[in-house]
Design a protein around this motif. Structure first.
Motif, PDB file in Angstrom:
ATOM      1  N   ILE A  74       0.853  -1.199   0.000  1.00 21.43           N
ATOM      2  CA  ILE A  74       0.000   0.000   0.000  1.00 21.43           C
ATOM      3  C   ILE A  74       0.882   1.241   0.000  1.00 21.43           C
ATOM      4  O   ILE A  74       1.762   1.403   0.863  1.00 21.43           O
ATOM      5  CB  ILE A  74      -0.913   0.038   1.247  1.00 21.43           C
ATOM      6  N   LEU A  75       0.679   2.132  -0.966  1.00 21.83           N
ATOM      7  CA  LEU A  75       1.377   3.408  -1.031  1.00 21.83           C
ATOM      8  C   LEU A  75       0.517   4.465  -0.349  1.00 21.83           C
ATOM      9  O   LEU A  75      -0.512   4.869  -0.882  1.00 21.83           O
ATOM     10  CB  LEU A  75       1.630   3.804  -2.489  1.00 21.83           C
ATOM     11  N   PRO A  76       0.917   4.926   0.850  1.00 20.80           N
ATOM     12  CA  PRO A  76       0.102   5.927   1.537  1.00 20.80           C
ATOM     13  C   PRO A  76       0.275   7.301   0.898  1.00 20.80           C
ATOM     14  O   PRO A  76       1.369   7.675   0.473  1.00 20.80           O
ATOM     15  CB  PRO A  76       0.669   5.916   2.962  1.00 20.80           C
ATOM     16  N   THR A  77      -0.798   8.071   0.814  1.00 17.46           N
ATOM     17  CA  THR A  77      -0.737   9.399   0.218  1.00 17.46           C
ATOM     18  C   THR A  77      -1.709  10.344   0.898  1.00 17.46           C
ATOM     19  O   THR A  77      -2.780   9.931   1.365  1.00 17.46           O
ATOM     20  CB  THR A  77      -1.043   9.343  -1.292  1.00 17.46           C
ATOM     21  N   LEU A  78      -1.316  11.631   0.948  1.00 16.27           N
ATOM     22  CA  LEU A  78      -2.210  12.654   1.471  1.00 16.27           C
ATOM     23  C   LEU A  78      -3.134  13.198   0.390  1.00 16.27           C
ATOM     24  O   LEU A  78      -4.062  13.937   0.685  1.00 16.27           O
ATOM     25  CB  LEU A  78      -1.418  13.785   2.121  1.00 16.27           C
ATOM     26  N   HIS A  79      -2.866  12.863  -0.866  1.00 11.12           N
ATOM     27  CA  HIS A  79      -3.841  13.159  -1.917  1.00 11.12           C
ATOM     28  C   HIS A  79      -5.057  12.268  -1.662  1.00 11.12           C
ATOM     29  O   HIS A  79      -4.925  11.058  -1.486  1.00 11.12           O
ATOM     30  CB  HIS A  79      -3.256  12.853  -3.294  1.00 11.12           C
ATOM     31  N   GLN A  80      -6.232  12.876  -1.644  1.00 11.43           N
ATOM     32  CA  GLN A  80      -7.423  12.131  -1.243  1.00 11.43           C
ATOM     33  C   GLN A  80      -8.169  11.477  -2.403  1.00 11.43           C
ATOM     34  O   GLN A  80      -8.967  10.573  -2.195  1.00 11.43           O
ATOM     35  CB  GLN A  80      -8.370  13.041  -0.467  1.00 11.43           C
ATOM     36  N   GLU A  81      -7.927  11.922  -3.622  1.00 10.84           N
ATOM     37  CA  GLU A  81      -8.542  11.293  -4.788  1.00 10.84           C
ATOM     38  C   GLU A  81      -7.453  10.588  -5.577  1.00 10.84           C
ATOM     39  O   GLU A  81      -6.554  11.223  -6.118  1.00 10.84           O
ATOM     40  CB  GLU A  81      -9.254  12.342  -5.654  1.00 10.84           C
ATOM     41  N   ARG A 107       5.679  -6.119  -8.618  1.00 12.45           N
ATOM     42  CA  ARG A 107       4.505  -6.664  -7.929  1.00 12.45           C
ATOM     43  C   ARG A 107       3.502  -5.555  -7.690  1.00 12.45           C
ATOM     44  O   ARG A 107       3.835  -4.363  -7.774  1.00 12.45           O
ATOM     45  CB  ARG A 107       4.888  -7.334  -6.607  1.00 12.45           C
ATOM     46  N   ALA A 108       2.276  -5.913  -7.371  1.00 10.77           N
ATOM     47  CA  ALA A 108       1.193  -4.936  -7.284  1.00 10.77           C
ATOM     48  C   ALA A 108       1.328  -4.040  -6.057  1.00 10.77           C
ATOM     49  O   ALA A 108       1.523  -4.522  -4.936  1.00 10.77           O
ATOM     50  CB  ALA A 108      -0.151  -5.656  -7.247  1.00 10.77           C
ATOM     51  N   ILE A 109       1.232  -2.738  -6.287  1.00 13.33           N
ATOM     52  CA  ILE A 109       1.185  -1.737  -5.227  1.00 13.33           C
ATOM     53  C   ILE A 109      -0.043  -0.877  -5.486  1.00 13.33           C
ATOM     54  O   ILE A 109      -0.269  -0.435  -6.616  1.00 13.33           O
ATOM     55  CB  ILE A 109       2.450  -0.834  -5.242  1.00 13.33           C
ATOM     56  N   ALA A 110      -0.840  -0.624  -4.462  1.00  9.69           N
ATOM     57  CA  ALA A 110      -2.038   0.204  -4.604  1.00  9.69           C
ATOM     58  C   ALA A 110      -1.895   1.471  -3.775  1.00  9.69           C
ATOM     59  O   ALA A 110      -1.357   1.447  -2.660  1.00  9.69           O
ATOM     60  CB  ALA A 110      -3.274  -0.574  -4.155  1.00  9.69           C
ATOM     61  N   ALA A 111      -2.362   2.590  -4.302  1.00 13.37           N
ATOM     62  CA  ALA A 111      -2.367   3.848  -3.549  1.00 13.37           C
ATOM     63  C   ALA A 111      -3.579   3.889  -2.625  1.00 13.37           C
ATOM     64  O   ALA A 111      -4.673   3.463  -2.998  1.00 13.37           O
ATOM     65  CB  ALA A 111      -2.400   5.023  -4.511  1.00 13.37           C
ATOM     66  N   ARG A 112      -3.356   4.391  -1.425  1.00 14.99           N
ATOM     67  CA  ARG A 112      -4.467   4.516  -0.465  1.00 14.99           C
ATOM     68  C   ARG A 112      -4.319   5.829   0.295  1.00 14.99           C
ATOM     69  O   ARG A 112      -3.234   6.151   0.793  1.00 14.99           O
ATOM     70  CB  ARG A 112      -4.487   3.355   0.504  1.00 14.99           C
ATOM     71  N   ALA A 113      -5.415   6.582   0.396  1.00 18.66           N
ATOM     72  CA  ALA A 113      -5.401   7.867   1.082  1.00 18.66           C
ATOM     73  C   ALA A 113      -5.257   7.684   2.593  1.00 18.66           C
ATOM     74  O   ALA A 113      -5.930   6.844   3.187  1.00 18.66           O
ATOM     75  CB  ALA A 113      -6.676   8.646   0.776  1.00 18.66           C
ATOM     76  N   VAL A 114      -4.384   8.494   3.181  1.00 22.00           N
ATOM     77  CA  VAL A 114      -4.284   8.570   4.636  1.00 22.00           C
ATOM     78  C   VAL A 114      -5.460   9.403   5.131  1.00 22.00           C
ATOM     79  O   VAL A 114      -5.769  10.464   4.563  1.00 22.00           O
ATOM     80  CB  VAL A 114      -2.947   9.221   5.058  1.00 22.00           C
ATOM     81  N   SER A 115      -6.122   8.963   6.171  1.00 24.93           N
ATOM     82  CA  SER A 115      -7.261   9.702   6.715  1.00 24.93           C
ATOM     83  C   SER A 115      -6.839  11.107   7.131  1.00 24.93           C
ATOM     84  O   SER A 115      -5.776  11.305   7.728  1.00 24.93           O
ATOM     85  CB  SER A 115      -7.831   8.956   7.922  1.00 24.93           C
TER      86      SER A 115
END
Length: 292
Positions: free
Chosen positions: A161-168, A224-232
């Motif tokens: 999981i790639l954490p990001t502060l971008h929400q969309e 390998r698969a990495i998905a972006a996910r927004a940090v709350s």
């Protein structure tokens, strides 16, 4: 001769390298003498001066055809806003004292926005303090650096999981390699003067991307698969404070709030030009992903 303040940093080093490759004399201005050898190896003259010492800065930039300046975010500062204002004042005083003819200032996308939107606002104040100086100015506003994602890559590789502060995850934003910013700056410095008092240039990469695109680039590099996910939103401040001071974290929270509003951290409408770097996202991130 071109004087480059912060020549040991990513942008400054790229500018110095490009100018030396084109045959121009360069004075590399550093705070840390331990970093001088890399610049000396390029053939640069090296001067040592602290950003907060206007007298030393004025001496270092004396007789330069043009000066490149940069306002680095003080990542561990107790009061980042105050420290960035002091650094701005020191550079302005040095430029005035040295009677510099021309300056290229590295600024930030969103610096035109009148509202307080965090880090871009500090660069708006930076630009405003430069404007009264009686010299030719190039304001080079940089998009978000691709290399800034390096901090999240170890987490992405460990968890998928790639954490990001971008929400969309699919919203495109402007981004650029720091090295391309330096190369664009070198091109601008070496061009003939346009004659106007101020020139606005925006620097971004060959195409805009989203957080999902960043995850895709890391996936391709890691195999390998990495998905972006927004940090709350409620976790932003605490998450940022793991790597920067609370005051810098607060500036970045305001910045990402502006990102999520959309249209603010962008090219100034109807003003300036856009120059595009050539480094794509995958190439910029390649060195941060271990080879299997």
């Amino acid at each position: 001769m071109f004087a480059i303040l912060g020549a040991a940093g990513k942008v400054g080093y790229a500018t110095a390298t490009a100018l030396r490759a084109a045959g121009f004399p360069v004075r590399a201005i550093l705070r840390d003498p331990a970093k001088a050898s890399r610049l000396s190896g390029l053939g640069c003259d090296v001067a040592i001066a602290d950003l907060m010492d206007p007298a030393a800065l004025a001496e270092a930039i004396a007789d330069a055809e043009a000066v490149q300046i940069i306002l680095p975010p003080p990542l561990r500062a107790e009061d980042a806003r105050a420290e960035m204002r002091r650094a701005t004042g020191s550079m302005v005083e040095a430029l005035r004292s040295a009677r510099a003819r021309r300056v290229l200032a590295i600024s930030d996308y969103g610096a035109h926005v009148p509202d307080d939107i965090g880090m871009p606002t500090m660069y708006r104040l930076f630009e405003e303090n430069l404007r009264p100086l009686p010299l030719s100015k190039i304001i080079l506003r940089s998009a978000e650096h691709m290399e800034g994602w390096a901090r999240a890559i170890p987490v992405a590789l460990a968890t998928g999981i790639l954490p990001t502060l971008h929400q969309e995850m699919d919203r495109d934003f402007a981004t650029v390699s720091a090295a391309d910013v330096g190369r664009i700056a070198a091109d601008l410095l070496s061009e003939p003067e346009t004659g106007g008092p101020e020139r606005i240039v925006h620097a971004e990469g060959p195409r805009r991307c989203s957080a999902a695109d960043v995850a895709g680039a890391v996936s391709a590099l890691a195999g390998r698969a990495i998905a972006a996910r927004a940090v709350s939103r409620s976790e932003w401040q605490q998450s940022l404070e793991r790597v920067v001071s609370p005051s810098i974290a607060s500036l970045l929270v305001d910045t990402y709030d502006a990102h999520d509003r959309g249209g603010l951290i962008d090219v100034e409408p109807g003003r300036g030009e856009v120059r595009r770097g050539t480094t794509d996202l995958t190439d910029a991130l390649r060195r941060f992903v271990p080879v299997a």
